[in-house]
Design a protein around this motif. Sequence first.
Motif, PDB file in Angstrom:
ATOM      1  N   ARG A   1     -79.229 -65.646 -24.375  1.00  0.00           N
ATOM      2  CA  ARG A   1     -79.694 -64.526 -25.186  1.00  0.00           C
ATOM      3  C   ARG A   1     -80.007 -64.975 -26.598  1.00  0.00           C
ATOM      4  N   GLU A   2     -79.131 -65.789 -27.194  1.00  0.00           N
ATOM      5  CA  GLU A   2     -79.365 -66.261 -28.552  1.00  0.00           C
ATOM      6  C   GLU A   2     -80.646 -67.072 -28.623  1.00  0.00           C
ATOM      7  N   ALA A   3     -80.873 -67.948 -27.647  1.00  0.00           N
ATOM      8  CA  ALA A   3     -82.086 -68.768 -27.646  1.00  0.00           C
ATOM      9  C   ALA A   3     -83.329 -67.897 -27.520  1.00  0.00           C
ATOM     10  N   ARG A   4     -83.265 -66.899 -26.649  1.00  0.00           N
ATOM     11  CA  ARG A   4     -84.406 -66.011 -26.428  1.00  0.00           C
ATOM     12  C   ARG A   4     -84.713 -65.183 -27.675  1.00  0.00           C
ATOM     13  N   HIS A   5     -83.684 -64.620 -28.281  1.00  0.00           N
ATOM     14  CA  HIS A   5     -83.882 -63.774 -29.458  1.00  0.00           C
ATOM     15  C   HIS A   5     -84.364 -64.574 -30.661  1.00  0.00           C
ATOM     16  N   LEU A   6     -83.805 -65.760 -30.848  1.00  0.00           N
ATOM     17  CA  LEU A   6     -84.195 -66.562 -32.007  1.00  0.00           C
ATOM     18  C   LEU A   6     -85.640 -67.030 -31.881  1.00  0.00           C
ATOM     19  N   ALA A   7     -86.030 -67.440 -30.683  1.00  0.00           N
ATOM     20  CA  ALA A   7     -87.417 -67.838 -30.471  1.00  0.00           C
ATOM     21  C   ALA A   7     -88.359 -66.659 -30.699  1.00  0.00           C
ATOM     22  N   ALA A   8     -87.936 -65.461 -30.293  1.00  0.00           N
ATOM     23  CA  ALA A   8     -88.776 -64.270 -30.442  1.00  0.00           C
ATOM     24  C   ALA A   8     -88.984 -63.924 -31.902  1.00  0.00           C
ATOM     25  N   VAL A   9     -87.906 -63.925 -32.696  1.00  0.00           N
ATOM     26  CA  VAL A   9     -88.070 -63.546 -34.101  1.00  0.00           C
ATOM     27  C   VAL A   9     -88.848 -64.610 -34.865  1.00  0.00           C
ATOM     28  N   ALA A  10     -88.657 -65.875 -34.543  1.00  0.00           N
ATOM     29  CA  ALA A  10     -89.434 -66.928 -35.199  1.00  0.00           C
ATOM     30  C   ALA A  10     -90.919 -66.749 -34.921  1.00  0.00           C
ATOM     31  N   GLN A  11     -91.253 -66.386 -33.699  1.00  0.00           N
ATOM     32  CA  GLN A  11     -92.661 -66.196 -33.355  1.00  0.00           C
ATOM     33  C   GLN A  11     -93.233 -64.951 -34.017  1.00  0.00           C
ATOM     34  N   VAL A  12     -92.429 -63.890 -34.111  1.00  0.00           N
ATOM     35  CA  VAL A  12     -92.893 -62.681 -34.792  1.00  0.00           C
ATOM     36  C   VAL A  12     -93.180 -62.978 -36.255  1.00  0.00           C
ATOM     37  N   VAL A  13     -92.291 -63.713 -36.905  1.00  0.00           N
ATOM     38  CA  VAL A  13     -92.514 -64.089 -38.304  1.00  0.00           C
ATOM     39  C   VAL A  13     -93.786 -64.921 -38.429  1.00  0.00           C
ATOM     40  N   ALA A  14     -93.984 -65.853 -37.511  1.00  0.00           N
ATOM     41  CA  ALA A  14     -95.183 -66.678 -37.532  1.00  0.00           C
ATOM     42  C   ALA A  14     -96.441 -65.842 -37.324  1.00  0.00           C
ATOM     43  N   ASP A  15     -96.376 -64.883 -36.409  1.00  0.00           N
ATOM     44  CA  ASP A  15     -97.537 -64.048 -36.127  1.00  0.00           C
ATOM     45  C   ASP A  15     -97.911 -63.184 -37.325  1.00  0.00           C
ATOM     46  N   VAL A  16     -96.904 -62.657 -38.020  1.00  0.00           N
ATOM     47  CA  VAL A  16     -97.163 -61.757 -39.149  1.00  0.00           C
ATOM     48  C   VAL A  16     -97.588 -62.529 -40.389  1.00  0.00           C
ATOM     49  N   SER A  17     -96.963 -63.673 -40.618  1.00  0.00           N
ATOM     50  CA  SER A  17     -97.186 -64.405 -41.869  1.00  0.00           C
ATOM     51  C   SER A  17     -98.210 -65.518 -41.749  1.00  0.00           C
ATOM     52  N   GLY A  18     -98.428 -66.029 -40.528  1.00  0.00           N
ATOM     53  CA  GLY A  18     -99.324 -67.153 -40.350  1.00  0.00           C
ATOM     54  C   GLY A  18     -98.659 -68.498 -40.484  1.00  0.00           C
ATOM     55  N   VAL A  19     -97.348 -68.513 -40.740  1.00  0.00           N
ATOM     56  CA  VAL A  19     -96.618 -69.770 -40.904  1.00  0.00           C
ATOM     57  C   VAL A  19     -95.334 -69.709 -40.083  1.00  0.00           C
ATOM     58  N   PHE A  20     -95.092 -70.744 -39.285  1.00  0.00           N
ATOM     59  CA  PHE A  20     -93.847 -70.794 -38.529  1.00  0.00           C
ATOM     60  C   PHE A  20     -92.688 -71.027 -39.495  1.00  0.00           C
ATOM     61  N   PRO A  21     -91.609 -70.255 -39.407  1.00  0.00           N
ATOM     62  CA  PRO A  21     -90.515 -70.374 -40.379  1.00  0.00           C
ATOM     63  C   PRO A  21     -89.757 -71.693 -40.230  1.00  0.00           C
ATOM     64  N   THR A  22     -89.117 -72.083 -41.327  1.00  0.00           N
ATOM     65  CA  THR A  22     -88.329 -73.318 -41.354  1.00  0.00           C
ATOM     66  C   THR A  22     -86.839 -73.040 -41.236  1.00  0.00           C
ATOM     67  N   TRP A  23     -86.367 -71.970 -41.888  1.00  0.00           N
ATOM     68  CA  TRP A  23     -84.935 -71.788 -42.111  1.00  0.00           C
ATOM     69  C   TRP A  23     -84.355 -70.690 -41.238  1.00  0.00           C
ATOM     70  N   TYR A  24     -83.072 -70.849 -40.919  1.00  0.00           N
ATOM     71  CA  TYR A  24     -82.323 -69.844 -40.158  1.00  0.00           C
ATOM     72  C   TYR A  24     -80.949 -69.657 -40.781  1.00  0.00           C
ATOM     73  N   ARG A  25     -80.627 -68.398 -41.050  1.00  0.00           N
ATOM     74  CA  ARG A  25     -79.273 -68.038 -41.491  1.00  0.00           C
ATOM     75  C   ARG A  25     -78.770 -66.935 -40.572  1.00  0.00           C
ATOM     76  N   PRO A  26     -77.715 -67.175 -39.817  1.00  0.00           N
ATOM     77  CA  PRO A  26     -77.245 -66.160 -38.876  1.00  0.00           C
ATOM     78  C   PRO A  26     -76.638 -64.959 -39.597  1.00  0.00           C
ATOM     79  N   PRO A  27     -76.679 -63.782 -38.978  1.00  0.00           N
ATOM     80  CA  PRO A  27     -76.021 -62.611 -39.567  1.00  0.00           C
ATOM     81  C   PRO A  27     -74.558 -62.900 -39.877  1.00  0.00           C
ATOM     82  N   TYR A  28     -74.125 -62.448 -41.042  1.00  0.00           N
ATOM     83  CA  TYR A  28     -72.763 -62.653 -41.546  1.00  0.00           C
ATOM     84  C   TYR A  28     -72.439 -64.131 -41.787  1.00  0.00           C
ATOM     85  N   GLY A  29     -73.420 -65.006 -41.662  1.00  0.00           N
ATOM     86  CA  GLY A  29     -73.179 -66.434 -41.850  1.00  0.00           C
ATOM     87  C   GLY A  29     -72.353 -67.063 -40.752  1.00  0.00           C
ATOM     88  N   ILE A  30     -72.257 -66.403 -39.600  1.00  0.00           N
ATOM     89  CA  ILE A  30     -71.425 -66.893 -38.498  1.00  0.00           C
ATOM     90  C   ILE A  30     -72.277 -67.770 -37.585  1.00  0.00           C
TER      91      ILE A  30
END
Length: 257
Positions: free
Chosen positions: A124-153
């Motif tokens: 689930r984590e792999a699927r969700h993280l790949a999905a949000v990275a692609q959404v950010v890329a689709d909206v912004s035109g740039v694939f994101p570099t950084w990831y910070r998990p919720p609550y820093g966990i």
Amino acid sequence: MWAGVERGRSLAAAVAVAPVLAAAAHVVPAGTWLSGPRQLWLPTLAGVGTTDHVALTFDDGPDPRSTPAFLAALDELAVRATFFVVGEQVLLHRRLVQDIVRRGHELAVHGWTHNRPWRPAPSREARHLAAVAQVVADVSGVFPTWYRPPYGILTGDRLLAARRTGLRPVLWTAWGRDWTPHATAESVAATILADLRGGGTVLLHDTDRHAAPDCWRAALGALPGLVGACRAAGLRVGTLGEHGVARPTHAAGGRTR
């Protein structure tokens, strides 16, 4: 006969130990949430960069009730920042995300939802993280570099998902405790500056969606004093991309457009 008994005992012991090992693999990496050990032993994860620069980052958005006020304040201060956005919010507020990019800020990933990882869920984590990275890329035109998990966990499955997605986990060196109900602009700035050094990464929030109502106003009010103090100390303030933290090779997705 005895050999068969011993093999049976070994198998039973392995079966008994397996859940413990799985739990440890899930939980142990989350110890990086502790700021002191993280900065001492894992400075890259803590977001330590070049000594003449401070990275300014915001979590939990975008939020149309509050994020535009932060964008206006950052424009006035001539500062660019990194926004760690939540995937489901990006889908709801695409134009706001595009405005963040248009104003020269950097987008990063904060998860699909703002959830706590109570149990291991690597697929689930792999699927969700790949999905949000692609959404950010689709909206912004740039694939994101950084990831910070919720609550820093940063659990084991989140760490593995980030690596598979081609994202670089990064936490922080100083925060303002701006999510609390009694936070003020003065308390937020003072809390950050007590821990902030050149090369540090600052954590703030541009929304109160997962915090005390209206607490974002304290973070917003702290910005002029925080930026002014950094500049008075000869420190530049900007994005993680300008911060000198090593970037990963994008294993999945790459850059778009």
